[in-house]
Every structure is written in C-alpha cells, then in structure tokens.
Design a protein around this motif. Structure first.
Motif, PDB file in Angstrom:
ATOM      1  N   ARG A 179      16.934  -4.666 -12.864  1.00  0.00           N
ATOM      2  CA  ARG A 179      16.572  -4.422 -11.176  1.00  0.00           C
ATOM      3  C   ARG A 179      17.306  -5.444 -10.612  1.00  0.00           C
ATOM      4  O   ARG A 179      17.897  -6.190 -11.119  1.00  0.00           O
ATOM      5  N   PRO A 180      17.473  -5.189  -9.037  1.00  0.00           N
ATOM      6  CA  PRO A 180      16.804  -4.161  -8.413  1.00  0.00           C
ATOM      7  C   PRO A 180      17.527  -2.781  -8.572  1.00  0.00           C
ATOM      8  O   PRO A 180      18.685  -2.666  -8.928  1.00  0.00           O
ATOM      9  N   LEU A 181      16.797  -1.574  -8.297  1.00  0.00           N
ATOM     10  CA  LEU A 181      17.453  -0.413  -8.393  1.00  0.00           C
ATOM     11  C   LEU A 181      17.873   0.213  -7.077  1.00  0.00           C
ATOM     12  O   LEU A 181      16.723   0.458  -6.226  1.00  0.00           O
ATOM     13  N   PHE A 182      19.200   0.336  -6.872  1.00  0.00           N
ATOM     14  CA  PHE A 182      19.529   0.954  -5.583  1.00  0.00           C
ATOM     15  C   PHE A 182      19.946   2.384  -5.691  1.00  0.00           C
ATOM     16  O   PHE A 182      20.669   2.544  -6.583  1.00  0.00           O
ATOM     17  N   ALA A 196      31.304   4.585  -0.290  1.00  0.00           N
ATOM     18  CA  ALA A 196      31.042   3.515   0.326  1.00  0.00           C
ATOM     19  C   ALA A 196      29.729   2.685  -0.226  1.00  0.00           C
ATOM     20  O   ALA A 196      29.372   1.547  -0.219  1.00  0.00           O
ATOM     21  N   PHE A 197      29.029   3.419  -0.851  1.00  0.00           N
ATOM     22  CA  PHE A 197      27.786   2.937  -1.698  1.00  0.00           C
ATOM     23  C   PHE A 197      28.216   2.468  -3.311  1.00  0.00           C
ATOM     24  O   PHE A 197      28.094   1.483  -3.646  1.00  0.00           O
ATOM     25  N   LEU A 198      29.058   3.582  -3.857  1.00  0.00           N
ATOM     26  CA  LEU A 198      29.421   3.275  -5.293  1.00  0.00           C
ATOM     27  C   LEU A 198      30.016   2.098  -5.269  1.00  0.00           C
ATOM     28  O   LEU A 198      30.098   1.472  -6.665  1.00  0.00           O
ATOM     29  N   PRO A 203      23.578  -6.678  -7.224  1.00  0.00           N
ATOM     30  CA  PRO A 203      22.983  -6.590  -8.487  1.00  0.00           C
ATOM     31  C   PRO A 203      22.162  -5.691  -8.989  1.00  0.00           C
ATOM     32  O   PRO A 203      21.825  -4.541  -8.206  1.00  0.00           O
ATOM     33  N   GLY A 204      21.625  -5.577 -10.313  1.00  0.00           N
ATOM     34  CA  GLY A 204      20.877  -4.705 -10.823  1.00  0.00           C
ATOM     35  C   GLY A 204      21.378  -3.443 -11.303  1.00  0.00           C
ATOM     36  O   GLY A 204      22.576  -3.319 -11.686  1.00  0.00           O
ATOM     37  N   THR A 205      21.083  -2.129 -10.840  1.00  0.00           N
ATOM     38  CA  THR A 205      21.615  -0.700 -11.064  1.00  0.00           C
ATOM     39  C   THR A 205      21.698  -0.068  -9.852  1.00  0.00           C
ATOM     40  O   THR A 205      21.049  -0.009  -8.883  1.00  0.00           O
ATOM     41  N   LYS A 206      22.984   0.606  -9.714  1.00  0.00           N
ATOM     42  CA  LYS A 206      23.181   1.595  -8.593  1.00  0.00           C
ATOM     43  C   LYS A 206      23.161   3.010  -9.274  1.00  0.00           C
ATOM     44  O   LYS A 206      23.754   3.442 -10.298  1.00  0.00           O
TER      45      LYS A 206
END
Length: 339
Positions: A179-182, A196-198, A203-206
């Motif tokens: 966590r956090p999970l995005f 743009a996101f990847l 932190p955490g998980t994408k």
C-alpha cells in the motif's frame, strides 16, 4: 415507447460506451419501455484496423433496415459513428425519419493519435455524420462546448450515471499488495495516455485492470506495474473498492465513467485538469486535479472516502434515462414505413 438503439460498440467489448448503453437500455426497460439494441453481433463482421478487439459490421445496410422495420420503433437513436451508425443514419434519411445521435468518443483525436492527420479532417467527417441528427447528445458540458467550437449546431447536454449498487465500498483486503494502491481501470490503448501514470515514481503499488491493443507493449515497458483482468462486474467492483486512489491519465475522454465508478466505491480520483475529469470531479472535494499527476495522486490519499461515495450517489441512472427520453424525436406515425 419502442426505442431502437443502434451501436457499433457492444458486448463482449469492455469500455465506457458499452457500459453506458447497456445500463441505459436496462434502465429504460425497467421504466416500461421496449428497447431493441442493434449491434455488431447480429451481423457479419471484420476486425477494426489497428484495434482488432473491436468488430465492425460488414455492409449492414439492407439487413439493418429490415431489422429496424420489423421492430417498428417509435424513436431511433444512433449511438456511434461506425458502419452500423452510418447505415442507420442512411435508413432514417431515406425514409424521412428523425433520429438522435450521441458523441461518446473523441474519434477525431484518436484518429490523429494513430495516423497524425490534421484534427480538422476527422472532425469534418464526424460533423457531417451528426449534421442531420435532431440532437447530438454530449456526455458533459466540456464536450458540448467543444462540439460548438467545431461547428456542431445541434449539440445538447446529456450526462451519464453510475450503478451505486454494483460499485460500492468493500473490504480492501481483496488485494494483498503493498500500500497505497494506485489503480487504473479501462481500455489499454494509446489514447488513454497511460505512460503518464505508469512512469510515475509512487510508493506502494501501481495497478492496471483492463485490456486493449497497447497492453502487451506496455507490460514489457513497465514490468513493475501489476497487470490484471477482471471477470465480470462483481470482480471489477472489488478491484475498484480495493484501491486507495484511482488515477485517470487520459487527456481525451468525453466523460470518464470509470471515475464515477471509483467514487461510488469510496475511492478518490487523481487526474489532469482537462475535460472529463473537470466534468466528473470539478472542484468537488472527491479528488485532486492538476498538471502534476504524481502530486495529485499523493494528495488524493487524504480525501474522505465517504465524501466520494456521497458525491457519486447524485448521479442517478433514472435521471439520465429521463433526460434521454426527453431528447428523443418520435417518428411521425403517418410517415413510418415500419408501422
């Protein structure tokens, strides 16, 4: 009322257009209307060039005309600008029947992204398609304004809704990830601006839940991202609810229904301040919009989940269906060949 909806986007495709039309048809049916959906599965098809997951009906004109006439609709709505849409448009014009259309997808922008042609070219084609329509239904104020700027004289506003029974807060332990999970949910295609996101250092998980023509290449390019496929709405709703932040990197969506589904799940949204996010989230305290997507995603973690849920509850499908009905143009009884 007997309502014919003609669409080139339908199951088993998974996208916002299909979800909107499917939910709309079900809602109208629950209100006592008879709805017939004419879609590619009823015709011979070929894969869409550059997007093989989308089937396109082959020469559907004559068969579609017979099917519509057999159904004998009181109103015809043409939802998409593909082969079925053009065929339905032609049938209506040939027989002097009014019809409505919708602008669900920024087709001109997708054509430019794939081919590099000037934006004005595909807009000219789309404007020609919609010109005879009694009303071009736009899913957001931004799209309504944009079409006006491109010379669409018949555009009208028509919002979308969310199924808050399916998409709702649920236990986050559905996913055992750092966590956090995005989360991103939706089609994996070039127009969604996913890098743009990847590429963000978060932190955490994408995580990405969805499929599309760019998925294989992006999986190789971003091996640190958790890639998933959801089987059905029940499982999809659990992915939404398990997230801590929903990240929506698209710059070209007409609305972005997935943002409403995230909010209904009690998950805040992070996105760019562009049409789509501005229409769904705006200045409501349910997400963070701005030019820095990383900063927006991190700041969204502090948003109140209950506020997200309460906000989404205001987007009723019954209200959306009622507005849709008010925009339809019934076929005059004495002019209906299919009566």
């Amino acid at each position: 009322m007997r309502i014919a909806i003609v669409t080139d986007a339908w199951h088993p495709q998974r996208n916002g257009v299909v979800r909107v039309l499917d939910t709309l048809a079900a809602t109208l049916g629950g209100m006592g209307h008879q709805v017939a959906v004419f879609e590619p599965g009823q015709f011979r098809v070929m894969p869409c060039p550059s997007y093989p997951e989308i089937p396109l009906a082959l020469f559907p004109g004559r068969r579609l005309a017979t099917m519509i006439e057999d159904f004998a609709p009181d109103a015809v709505h043409v939802a998409t600008e593909g082969p079925l849409g053009w065929a339905a448009r032609g049938w209506c014009l040939k027989n002097g029947h009014p019809f409505t259309t919708a602008y669900h997808t920024k087709f001109p922008h997708y054509v430019r992204a794939r081919t590099g042609v000037p934006l004005a070219w595909p807009y000219a084609l789309i404007r020609r398609f919609h010109a005879p329509s009694s009303a071009v239904m736009c899913p957001s104020p931004s799209v309504f304004e944009e079409l006006g700027q491109w010379g669409f004289a018949n555009a009208v506003e028509w919002s979308h809704g969310v199924d808050i029974r399916t998409f709702r807060p649920q236990p986050k332990d559905f996913l055992n990830v750092p966590r956090p999970l995005f989360l991103y949910v939706g089609r994996v295609a070039v127009e969604k601006n996913l890098p743009a996101f990847l590429a963000l250092d978060l932190p955490g998980t994408k995580m990405v839940v969805g499929d599309g023509p760019a998925r294989a290449a992006l999986m190789k390019r971003y091996p640190d991202v958790d890639w998933r496929i959801a089987n059905g709405d029940a499982e999809l709703s659990r992915y939404f609810a398990a997230a801590d932040c929903f990240v929506f990197p698209s710059l070209t969506d007409t609305f972005g229904l997935v943002m409403l589904e995230a909010l209904a799940s009690g998950v805040p949204v992070a996105a760019f301040a562009v049409p789509g996010p501005l229409d769904v989230v705006g200045d409501a305290p349910v997400g963070v919009l701005g030019p820095d997507l990383k900063a927006a995603a991190l700041a969204a973690l502090d948003v109140d989940p209950d506020a997200c849920r309460d906000y989404a509850a205001g987007f009723s499908w019954e209200r959306v269906a009622g507005q849709f009905l008010s925009l339809l143009r019934p076929l005059a009884g004495e002019r209906r060949r299919c009566a």
